[in-house]
Write a protein that holds these residues in place. Structure first.
Motif, PDB file in Angstrom:
ATOM      1  N   VAL A 211     -32.240 -22.408  55.425  1.00 52.26           N
ATOM      2  CA  VAL A 211     -32.224 -23.505  54.393  1.00 52.26           C
ATOM      3  C   VAL A 211     -32.224 -24.763  55.122  1.00 52.26           C
ATOM      4  N   ALA A 212     -31.114 -24.995  55.889  1.00 55.06           N
ATOM      5  CA  ALA A 212     -30.618 -26.017  56.448  1.00 55.06           C
ATOM      6  C   ALA A 212     -31.833 -26.952  57.142  1.00 55.06           C
ATOM      7  N   ASN A 214     -34.745 -27.469  56.251  1.00 55.46           N
ATOM      8  CA  ASN A 214     -35.589 -28.258  55.341  1.00 55.46           C
ATOM      9  C   ASN A 214     -35.160 -29.796  55.563  1.00 55.46           C
ATOM     10  N   ALA A 215     -33.547 -30.135  55.853  1.00 56.26           N
ATOM     11  CA  ALA A 215     -33.339 -31.088  56.096  1.00 56.26           C
ATOM     12  C   ALA A 215     -33.076 -31.652  57.501  1.00 56.26           C
ATOM     13  N   PHE A 216     -33.000 -30.609  58.479  1.00 59.11           N
ATOM     14  CA  PHE A 216     -32.646 -30.815  59.877  1.00 59.11           C
ATOM     15  C   PHE A 216     -33.482 -30.095  60.687  1.00 59.11           C
ATOM     16  N   PRO A 217     -34.747 -30.304  60.457  1.00 64.02           N
ATOM     17  CA  PRO A 217     -35.900 -29.194  61.156  1.00 64.02           C
ATOM     18  C   PRO A 217     -35.700 -29.197  62.671  1.00 64.02           C
ATOM     19  N   LEU A 218     -35.325 -30.675  63.297  1.00 65.23           N
ATOM     20  CA  LEU A 218     -35.756 -30.744  64.609  1.00 65.23           C
ATOM     21  C   LEU A 218     -34.401 -30.181  65.210  1.00 65.23           C
ATOM     22  N   GLU A 219     -33.174 -30.728  64.828  1.00 68.54           N
ATOM     23  CA  GLU A 219     -32.024 -30.277  65.409  1.00 68.54           C
ATOM     24  C   GLU A 219     -31.878 -28.830  65.344  1.00 68.54           C
ATOM     25  N   PHE A 220     -32.154 -28.247  64.056  1.00 72.23           N
ATOM     26  CA  PHE A 220     -31.805 -26.930  63.899  1.00 72.23           C
ATOM     27  C   PHE A 220     -32.633 -26.083  64.708  1.00 72.23           C
ATOM     28  N   GLY A 221     -34.077 -26.654  64.611  1.00 73.47           N
ATOM     29  CA  GLY A 221     -34.926 -26.045  65.481  1.00 73.47           C
ATOM     30  C   GLY A 221     -34.645 -25.864  67.020  1.00 73.47           C
ATOM     31  N   ASP A 222     -34.087 -27.022  67.517  1.00 79.90           N
ATOM     32  CA  ASP A 222     -33.725 -27.246  68.940  1.00 79.90           C
ATOM     33  C   ASP A 222     -32.620 -26.026  69.183  1.00 79.90           C
ATOM     34  N   MET A 223     -31.873 -25.802  68.112  1.00 80.54           N
ATOM     35  CA  MET A 223     -30.704 -24.932  68.298  1.00 80.54           C
ATOM     36  C   MET A 223     -31.189 -23.554  68.590  1.00 80.54           C
ATOM     37  N   VAL A 224     -31.999 -23.097  67.487  1.00 82.06           N
ATOM     38  CA  VAL A 224     -32.552 -21.962  67.705  1.00 82.06           C
ATOM     39  C   VAL A 224     -33.549 -21.819  69.071  1.00 82.06           C
ATOM     40  N   ARG A 225     -34.311 -22.781  69.393  1.00 82.10           N
ATOM     41  CA  ARG A 225     -34.929 -22.693  70.494  1.00 82.10           C
ATOM     42  C   ARG A 225     -33.990 -22.566  71.901  1.00 82.10           C
ATOM     43  N   LEU A 242     -23.665 -29.513  63.312  1.00 78.11           N
ATOM     44  CA  LEU A 242     -24.297 -29.153  62.050  1.00 78.11           C
ATOM     45  C   LEU A 242     -23.435 -28.304  61.126  1.00 78.11           C
ATOM     46  N   ILE A 243     -22.287 -27.746  61.660  1.00 73.61           N
ATOM     47  CA  ILE A 243     -21.276 -26.882  60.905  1.00 73.61           C
ATOM     48  C   ILE A 243     -21.031 -27.488  59.764  1.00 73.61           C
ATOM     49  N   PRO A 244     -20.659 -29.029  59.640  1.00 71.01           N
ATOM     50  CA  PRO A 244     -20.290 -29.460  58.304  1.00 71.01           C
ATOM     51  C   PRO A 244     -21.370 -29.408  57.425  1.00 71.01           C
ATOM     52  N   THR A 245     -22.588 -29.451  57.787  1.00 74.25           N
ATOM     53  CA  THR A 245     -23.679 -29.546  56.795  1.00 74.25           C
ATOM     54  C   THR A 245     -23.922 -28.228  56.194  1.00 74.25           C
ATOM     55  N   TYR A 246     -23.684 -27.184  57.002  1.00 73.85           N
ATOM     56  CA  TYR A 246     -23.731 -25.914  56.278  1.00 73.85           C
ATOM     57  C   TYR A 246     -22.734 -25.671  55.082  1.00 73.85           C
ATOM     58  N   ASP A 247     -21.537 -26.095  55.430  1.00 76.83           N
ATOM     59  CA  ASP A 247     -20.506 -26.050  54.579  1.00 76.83           C
ATOM     60  C   ASP A 247     -20.782 -26.750  53.185  1.00 76.83           C
ATOM     61  N   LEU A 248     -21.369 -27.949  53.329  1.00 79.72           N
ATOM     62  CA  LEU A 248     -21.640 -28.946  52.144  1.00 79.72           C
ATOM     63  C   LEU A 248     -22.771 -28.463  51.435  1.00 79.72           C
ATOM     64  N   MET A 249     -23.741 -27.821  52.195  1.00 78.54           N
ATOM     65  CA  MET A 249     -24.866 -27.366  51.493  1.00 78.54           C
ATOM     66  C   MET A 249     -24.818 -26.050  50.490  1.00 78.54           C
ATOM     67  N   PHE A 250     -23.891 -25.262  50.715  1.00 80.11           N
ATOM     68  CA  PHE A 250     -23.616 -24.010  50.309  1.00 80.11           C
ATOM     69  C   PHE A 250     -22.320 -24.042  49.301  1.00 80.11           C
ATOM     70  N   ALA A 251     -21.504 -25.426  49.111  1.00 80.05           N
ATOM     71  CA  ALA A 251     -20.577 -25.556  48.562  1.00 80.05           C
ATOM     72  C   ALA A 251     -20.535 -25.022  46.995  1.00 80.05           C
ATOM     73  N   GLU A 252     -21.712 -25.407  46.346  1.00 82.88           N
ATOM     74  CA  GLU A 252     -21.963 -25.080  44.989  1.00 82.88           C
ATOM     75  C   GLU A 252     -22.847 -24.267  44.612  1.00 82.88           C
ATOM     76  N   ASN A 253     -24.290 -24.426  45.196  1.00 78.31           N
ATOM     77  CA  ASN A 253     -25.408 -23.854  44.830  1.00 78.31           C
ATOM     78  C   ASN A 253     -26.294 -24.294  45.908  1.00 78.31           C
ATOM     79  N   ASN A 254     -27.243 -23.254  46.122  1.00 77.40           N
ATOM     80  CA  ASN A 254     -28.645 -23.310  46.928  1.00 77.40           C
ATOM     81  C   ASN A 254     -29.830 -23.187  46.058  1.00 77.40           C
ATOM     82  N   PRO A 255     -30.668 -24.365  45.797  1.00 78.86           N
ATOM     83  CA  PRO A 255     -30.937 -25.521  46.761  1.00 78.86           C
ATOM     84  C   PRO A 255     -30.202 -26.791  46.273  1.00 78.86           C
TER      85      PRO A 255
END
Length: 295
Positions: A211-212, A214-225, A242-255
């Motif tokens: 999910v993340a 969607n907003a941070f494709p390069l950063e998240f993709g670099d982490m996975v690579r 990126l950890i703070p973004t995960y908390d904020l993204m799922f604080a109430e509802n996805n998406p």
């Protein structure tokens, strides 16, 4: 090459942008697709739950697929989400939706009905045998109300030829490790939990449907690579940011969370269809503060 090799790395569960009148915003969808591909994601997952598919009509799903295929133009593989809690109705979707250009389907376990493990097995067996494309299981008990056990996953992996992998989002590390230990050769195991992706890949998962990203494709993709090359020091450094973004993204509802980030990035309207609504002011303000300090 085995078909499942296309799905190693970062897949993105693509959001569905809406206009302020709540129609599908196709220009914004095109912008999102270009943003993701240009930032090196390995593949796209269309019509997943992050795409708000429970509130899309069959005709809207068809339009999204046709438009997206044209925009993607074969540059990355496409996985199409086709799931539901009515097995026979789900089989009809295989006939109604355009799947010719899809590389695989992703099918969430039945929700609300809470079937037994045998019921889950028989559901997926029928789905996979009817699917015109290879099938990726999707275990997400937080949404479906029923966990698919490691035993059921492994039974499907061994007994149903058209099932090629699983998006595992139980959050149960012991269950994940059992699947990774006992899976048959070539069976793909992908993380469905952005916040757990790093440790799960350290255990042997081959990637993430995110999910993340969607907003941070390069950063998240670099982490996975980095994980895929066993460079976990680099992966951890990226993930820590990126950890703070995960908390904020799922604080109430996805998406609602990821859409708020993408709205602040100028990609989409901050618009969802009921019963989902945009984030509350406190969480949205926290996203604004994070963006101001980190972008």
């Amino acid at each position: 090459m085995q078909v499942q090799n296309q799905f190693k790395g970062t897949g993105v569960a693509v959001i569905t942008p809406f206009t302020k009148e709540n129609a599908i915003d196709f220009p914004a969808l095109g912008k999102v697709i270009e943003f993701l591909i240009s930032n090196r994601v390995e593949y796209l997952v269309l019509l997943g739950t992050t795409g708000e598919t429970p509130v899309l009509s069959t005709s809207e799903k068809t339009e999204i697929l046709q438009y997206s295929y044209e925009k993607i133009a074969g540059r990355v593989p496409v996985v199409v989400g086709i799931g539901g809690n009515d097995t026979m109705h789900l089989l009809e979707d295989f006939k109604l939706l355009p799947l010719e250009k899809a590389a695989a389907v992703l099918s969430a376990a039945p929700y609300y009905n809470k079937p037994s493990q045998e019921g889950i097995f028989q559901h997926y067996k029928m789905v996979a045998e009817s699917s015109p494309k290879p099938t990726i299981l999707y275990n997400v008990p937080g949404r479906t109300g029923r966990n698919m056990s490691a035993g059921t996953t492994l039974r499907l992996a061994n007994e149903v030829p058209n099932i090629i992998g699983i998006k595992e989002a139980s959050g149960d590390m012991a269950q994940c490790m059992q699947i990774l230990r006992d899976r048959p050769e070539g069976f793909l195991v992908l993380s469905g939990d952005d916040a757990l992706a790093l440790p799960q890949m350290a255990c042997g998962m081959e990637g993430v449907i995110s999910v993340a990203a969607n907003a941070f494709p390069l950063e998240f993709g670099d982490m996975v690579r980095a994980c895929l090359t066993n460079n976990f020091k680099e992966a951890k450094a990226i993930n820590d940011k990126l950890i703070p973004t995960y908390d904020l993204m799922f604080a109430e509802n996805n998406p609602a969370g990821v859409k708020a980030f993408m709205y602040k990035m100028g990609l989409i309207n901050n618009q969802l269809r009921l019963p989902n609504v945009p984030l509350s002011h406190p969480v949205f303000s926290a996203i604004e503060a994070w963006m101001a300090n980190n972008r």
